[in-house]
Write a protein that holds these residues in place. Structure first.
Motif, PDB file in Angstrom:
ATOM      1  N   LEU A 139      -3.369  11.857 -11.416  1.00  0.00           N
ATOM      2  CA  LEU A 139      -3.935  11.061 -10.702  1.00  0.00           C
ATOM      3  C   LEU A 139      -3.870  11.912  -9.174  1.00  0.00           C
ATOM      4  CD1 LEU A 139      -2.780   7.441 -11.298  1.00  0.00           C
ATOM      5  CD2 LEU A 139      -4.132   8.790 -12.572  1.00  0.00           C
ATOM      6  N   ASN A 140      -4.557  11.201  -8.440  1.00  0.00           N
ATOM      7  CA  ASN A 140      -4.950  12.345  -6.864  1.00  0.00           C
ATOM      8  C   ASN A 140      -5.234  11.050  -6.022  1.00  0.00           C
ATOM      9  OD1 ASN A 140      -5.262  14.200  -5.351  1.00  0.00           O
ATOM     10  ND2 ASN A 140      -7.940  14.194  -5.021  1.00  0.00           N
ATOM     11  N   LEU A 141      -4.300  10.896  -5.333  1.00  0.00           N
ATOM     12  CA  LEU A 141      -4.677   9.755  -4.204  1.00  0.00           C
ATOM     13  C   LEU A 141      -5.772  10.269  -3.126  1.00  0.00           C
ATOM     14  CD1 LEU A 141      -4.588   7.321  -2.968  1.00  0.00           C
ATOM     15  CD2 LEU A 141      -2.165   8.246  -2.046  1.00  0.00           C
ATOM     16  N   LEU A 142      -7.328   9.544  -3.487  1.00  0.00           N
ATOM     17  CA  LEU A 142      -7.791  10.542  -2.670  1.00  0.00           C
ATOM     18  C   LEU A 142      -8.495   9.662  -1.450  1.00  0.00           C
ATOM     19  CD1 LEU A 142     -10.717  12.758  -2.500  1.00  0.00           C
ATOM     20  CD2 LEU A 142     -12.005  10.812  -3.984  1.00  0.00           C
ATOM     21  N   GLY A 143      -7.828   7.943  -1.121  1.00  0.00           N
ATOM     22  CA  GLY A 143      -8.181   7.802  -0.067  1.00  0.00           C
ATOM     23  C   GLY A 143      -8.114   6.190  -0.233  1.00  0.00           C
ATOM     24  N   LEU A 144      -8.602   5.116   0.435  1.00  0.00           N
ATOM     25  CA  LEU A 144      -8.704   3.715   0.648  1.00  0.00           C
ATOM     26  C   LEU A 144      -9.826   3.528   0.697  1.00  0.00           C
ATOM     27  CD1 LEU A 144      -6.487   3.493   3.304  1.00  0.00           C
ATOM     28  CD2 LEU A 144      -5.345   4.286   1.713  1.00  0.00           C
ATOM     29  N   MET A 145     -10.335   2.126   0.316  1.00  0.00           N
ATOM     30  CA  MET A 145     -11.576   1.560  -0.301  1.00  0.00           C
ATOM     31  C   MET A 145     -11.563   0.061   0.428  1.00  0.00           C
ATOM     32  SD  MET A 145     -13.540  -1.052  -2.530  1.00  0.00           S
ATOM     33  CE  MET A 145     -14.637  -0.937  -3.407  1.00  0.00           C
ATOM     34  N   THR A 146     -12.284  -0.299   0.459  1.00  0.00           N
ATOM     35  CA  THR A 146     -12.327  -1.833   1.359  1.00  0.00           C
ATOM     36  C   THR A 146     -13.799  -2.282   0.687  1.00  0.00           C
ATOM     37  OG1 THR A 146     -12.517  -3.349   2.891  1.00  0.00           O
ATOM     38  CG2 THR A 146     -13.625  -1.483   3.297  1.00  0.00           C
ATOM     39  N   ILE A 147     -14.301  -3.242   0.503  1.00  0.00           N
ATOM     40  CA  ILE A 147     -15.634  -4.466   0.169  1.00  0.00           C
ATOM     41  C   ILE A 147     -15.320  -5.144   1.517  1.00  0.00           C
ATOM     42  CG2 ILE A 147     -16.922  -5.456  -0.737  1.00  0.00           C
ATOM     43  CD1 ILE A 147     -15.279  -4.609  -3.490  1.00  0.00           C
TER      44      ILE A 147
ATOM     45  N   GLU B 161      -6.945  13.445   5.307  1.00  0.00           N
ATOM     46  CA  GLU B 161      -7.204  14.321   4.179  1.00  0.00           C
ATOM     47  C   GLU B 161      -7.479  13.118   2.880  1.00  0.00           C
ATOM     48  OE1 GLU B 161      -4.571  18.676   3.829  1.00  0.00           O
ATOM     49  OE2 GLU B 161      -3.417  16.570   3.547  1.00  0.00           O
ATOM     50  N   LEU B 162      -7.213  11.586   3.793  1.00  0.00           N
ATOM     51  CA  LEU B 162      -7.219  10.608   3.215  1.00  0.00           C
ATOM     52  C   LEU B 162      -8.617   9.768   3.527  1.00  0.00           C
ATOM     53  CD1 LEU B 162      -3.581   8.831   3.655  1.00  0.00           C
ATOM     54  CD2 LEU B 162      -4.544   9.423   1.160  1.00  0.00           C
ATOM     55  N   GLU B 163      -9.880   9.853   2.166  1.00  0.00           N
ATOM     56  CA  GLU B 163     -11.100   9.786   2.309  1.00  0.00           C
ATOM     57  C   GLU B 163     -11.334   8.074   2.389  1.00  0.00           C
ATOM     58  OE1 GLU B 163     -14.140  10.671  -1.282  1.00  0.00           O
ATOM     59  OE2 GLU B 163     -13.721  12.515  -0.263  1.00  0.00           O
ATOM     60  N   LEU B 164     -12.744   7.501   3.075  1.00  0.00           N
ATOM     61  CA  LEU B 164     -12.402   6.062   3.592  1.00  0.00           C
ATOM     62  C   LEU B 164     -13.727   5.563   2.840  1.00  0.00           C
ATOM     63  CD1 LEU B 164     -11.656   5.626   7.322  1.00  0.00           C
ATOM     64  CD2 LEU B 164     -10.581   5.141   5.380  1.00  0.00           C
TER      65      LEU B 164
ATOM     66  N   THR C  85     -10.263  -2.256   9.743  1.00  0.00           N
ATOM     67  CA  THR C  85      -9.080  -2.244   9.594  1.00  0.00           C
ATOM     68  C   THR C  85      -8.932  -0.914   8.805  1.00  0.00           C
ATOM     69  OG1 THR C  85      -8.859  -4.899  10.031  1.00  0.00           O
ATOM     70  CG2 THR C  85      -7.211  -3.915   8.719  1.00  0.00           C
ATOM     71  N   LEU C  86      -9.468  -1.089   7.543  1.00  0.00           N
ATOM     72  CA  LEU C  86      -9.752   0.240   7.308  1.00  0.00           C
ATOM     73  C   LEU C  86      -8.704   1.805   7.054  1.00  0.00           C
ATOM     74  CD1 LEU C  86      -9.373   0.579   3.876  1.00  0.00           C
ATOM     75  CD2 LEU C  86     -11.323   2.078   3.756  1.00  0.00           C
ATOM     76  N   LYS C  87      -9.079   1.891   8.715  1.00  0.00           N
ATOM     77  CA  LYS C  87      -9.337   3.142   9.573  1.00  0.00           C
ATOM     78  C   LYS C  87      -8.181   2.841  10.013  1.00  0.00           C
ATOM     79  CE  LYS C  87     -12.179   3.236  12.207  1.00  0.00           C
ATOM     80  NZ  LYS C  87     -13.628   3.167  13.498  1.00  0.00           N
ATOM     81  N   SER C  88      -7.434   1.552  10.862  1.00  0.00           N
ATOM     82  CA  SER C  88      -6.102   2.433  11.290  1.00  0.00           C
ATOM     83  C   SER C  88      -5.164   1.927   9.713  1.00  0.00           C
ATOM     84  CB  SER C  88      -5.283   0.199  11.734  1.00  0.00           C
ATOM     85  OG  SER C  88      -4.701  -0.166  12.442  1.00  0.00           O
ATOM     86  N   THR C  89      -5.206   1.551   9.394  1.00  0.00           N
ATOM     87  CA  THR C  89      -4.570   1.221   7.835  1.00  0.00           C
ATOM     88  C   THR C  89      -4.199   2.234   6.854  1.00  0.00           C
ATOM     89  OG1 THR C  89      -4.889  -0.925   6.437  1.00  0.00           O
ATOM     90  CG2 THR C  89      -4.019   0.331   5.506  1.00  0.00           C
ATOM     91  N   ARG C  90      -5.141   3.430   6.869  1.00  0.00           N
ATOM     92  CA  ARG C  90      -4.965   4.374   6.986  1.00  0.00           C
ATOM     93  C   ARG C  90      -4.187   5.649   7.571  1.00  0.00           C
ATOM     94  NH1 ARG C  90     -10.384   8.950   6.996  1.00  0.00           N
ATOM     95  NH2 ARG C  90     -10.622   8.043   9.692  1.00  0.00           N
ATOM     96  N   LYS C  91      -4.440   5.357   9.180  1.00  0.00           N
ATOM     97  CA  LYS C  91      -4.006   5.659  10.204  1.00  0.00           C
ATOM     98  C   LYS C  91      -1.925   5.371   9.797  1.00  0.00           C
ATOM     99  CE  LYS C  91      -2.836   6.211  15.276  1.00  0.00           C
ATOM    100  NZ  LYS C  91      -3.546   6.035  16.381  1.00  0.00           N
TER     101      LYS C  91
ATOM    102  N   VAL D 227       0.592  -0.943  -0.338  1.00  0.00           N
ATOM    103  CA  VAL D 227       0.307  -0.336  -0.265  1.00  0.00           C
ATOM    104  C   VAL D 227       1.110   1.307  -0.005  1.00  0.00           C
ATOM    105  CG1 VAL D 227      -1.818   1.245   1.190  1.00  0.00           C
ATOM    106  CG2 VAL D 227      -1.904  -1.091   1.512  1.00  0.00           C
ATOM    107  N   VAL D 228       1.993   1.155   0.689  1.00  0.00           N
ATOM    108  CA  VAL D 228       2.970   2.397   0.988  1.00  0.00           C
ATOM    109  C   VAL D 228       3.243   2.497  -0.280  1.00  0.00           C
ATOM    110  CG1 VAL D 228       4.879   3.412   2.237  1.00  0.00           C
ATOM    111  CG2 VAL D 228       3.210   2.270   3.569  1.00  0.00           C
ATOM    112  N   ASP D 229       3.812   1.195  -0.986  1.00  0.00           N
ATOM    113  CA  ASP D 229       4.871   1.402  -1.937  1.00  0.00           C
ATOM    114  C   ASP D 229       3.615   2.535  -3.048  1.00  0.00           C
ATOM    115  OD1 ASP D 229       6.711   0.229  -1.206  1.00  0.00           O
ATOM    116  OD2 ASP D 229       6.724  -1.379  -2.023  1.00  0.00           O
ATOM    117  N   LEU D 230       2.333   1.740  -2.992  1.00  0.00           N
ATOM    118  CA  LEU D 230       1.712   2.346  -3.899  1.00  0.00           C
ATOM    119  C   LEU D 230       1.533   3.730  -3.624  1.00  0.00           C
ATOM    120  CD1 LEU D 230       0.001   1.659  -7.136  1.00  0.00           C
ATOM    121  CD2 LEU D 230      -1.938   0.994  -5.471  1.00  0.00           C
ATOM    122  N   ALA D 231       0.913   4.019  -2.559  1.00  0.00           N
ATOM    123  CA  ALA D 231       0.609   5.545  -2.275  1.00  0.00           C
ATOM    124  C   ALA D 231       2.207   6.355  -3.350  1.00  0.00           C
ATOM    125  CB  ALA D 231       0.117   6.056  -1.082  1.00  0.00           C
TER     126      ALA D 231
END
Length: 268
Positions: free
Chosen positions: A177-185, A228-231, A203-209, A163-167
């Motif tokens: 491109l604009n990194l707007l945030g993270l998404m999960t299903i 500034e990172l949306e979920l 987990t998604l909130k923790s990953t954002r942090k 995730v860090v490498d891609l970001a």
């Protein structure tokens, strides 16, 4: 020759759709009130396999954010529907379809980015006359299910990861491109158990942090801060819980448009 796409809808269908989406919005408002967050998340109406006329009915009622799972279906609908619709692509995007996705001038966000290959292809294919950056969410497989797409979540005190490498790649190598945030299903089980906090959302909130922390520690220029990172989390079965847990964008289809037809397998 393909049949032209009709945007005509009946008054009864329009009223049904308005009542459905207003009911969803009311549930969102109530969840926001009970959580005390004060910020109202974006409601994205997921219109896959539904006619463009349904979208037009909701558009005429004032809604602008719609989501699709299949890129060709989105392209076909975007060609005939108003250009101020904000399209969300929420399906898996094959690399050979990246150019097609980038061709949609009002594609607001690709919610399922999970590789530098697709990021590079999107960057390469973006139209030179596009006036805004293409937003992207990095998809996180929070439930670690083999059937789900996305990158592994970050663990507390992690020093790096896919995730860090891609970001970093999006921020430094993809100016369009604009990194707007993270998404999960979320998993089916977690999505249907409102008795406790949803582990996928946690987990998604923790990953954002952790992602925000690592980007700041690495000194990545123009890296977004945590708030500034949306979920993007929450669908028809669990969007109320998602709102209570801080979602910025919920994706609701069945509650708005009704059940979708089951795919019939062809006999051998």
């Amino acid at each position: 020759m393909s049949t032209p796409i009709s945007l005509d809808y009946t008054a009864d269908r329009a009223e049904e759709l308005r009542e459905n989406i207003q009911s969803v919005q009311a549930d969102i408002d109530q969840a926001v009130g009970s959580s005390g967050s004060g910020s109202k998340p974006r409601l994205v109406a997921i219109s896959k396999i539904k006619p463009a006329s349904d979208i037009k009915a909701l558009y005429d009622a004032g809604y602008r954010h719609f989501g699709e799972n299949y890129i060709q279906e989105m392209v076909d609908k975007a060609e005939v529907l108003p250009r101020d619709i904000n399209w969300h692509f929420v399906g898996s995007l094959q690399s050979n379809k990246s150019k097609l996705a980038a061709s949609i001038p009002n594609l607001y966000v690709l919610e399922t980015l999970s590789s530098t290959k697709v990021a590079d292809l999107l960057q390469k294919s973006l139209s030179s006359d596009r006036t805004t950056k293409l937003n992207v969410y990095i998809q996180i497989n929070t439930s670690s299910e083999d059937s789900k797409s996305g990158l592994p979540p970050l663990t507390p005190d992690a020093e790096g990861g896919e995730v860090v490498d891609l970001a970093i790649h999006v921020i430094e190598k993809c100016p369009g491109l604009n990194l707007l945030g993270l998404m999960t299903i979320g998993s089916f089980e977690a999505s249907h158990d409102a008795s406790k906090p949803n582990p996928d959302f946690e987990t998604l909130k923790s990953t954002r942090k952790e992602l925000s922390r690592i980007l700041q520690e690495k000194g990545i220029k123009d890296a977004p801060k945590e708030d500034e990172l949306e979920l993007s989390m929450g669908m028809s079965a669990d969007f109320v819980q998602a709102v209570k847990e801080g979602s910025n964008s919920v994706r609701v289809g069945t509650r708005i448009f009704g059940e979708r037809p089951k795919k019939v397998s062809k006999a051998a």
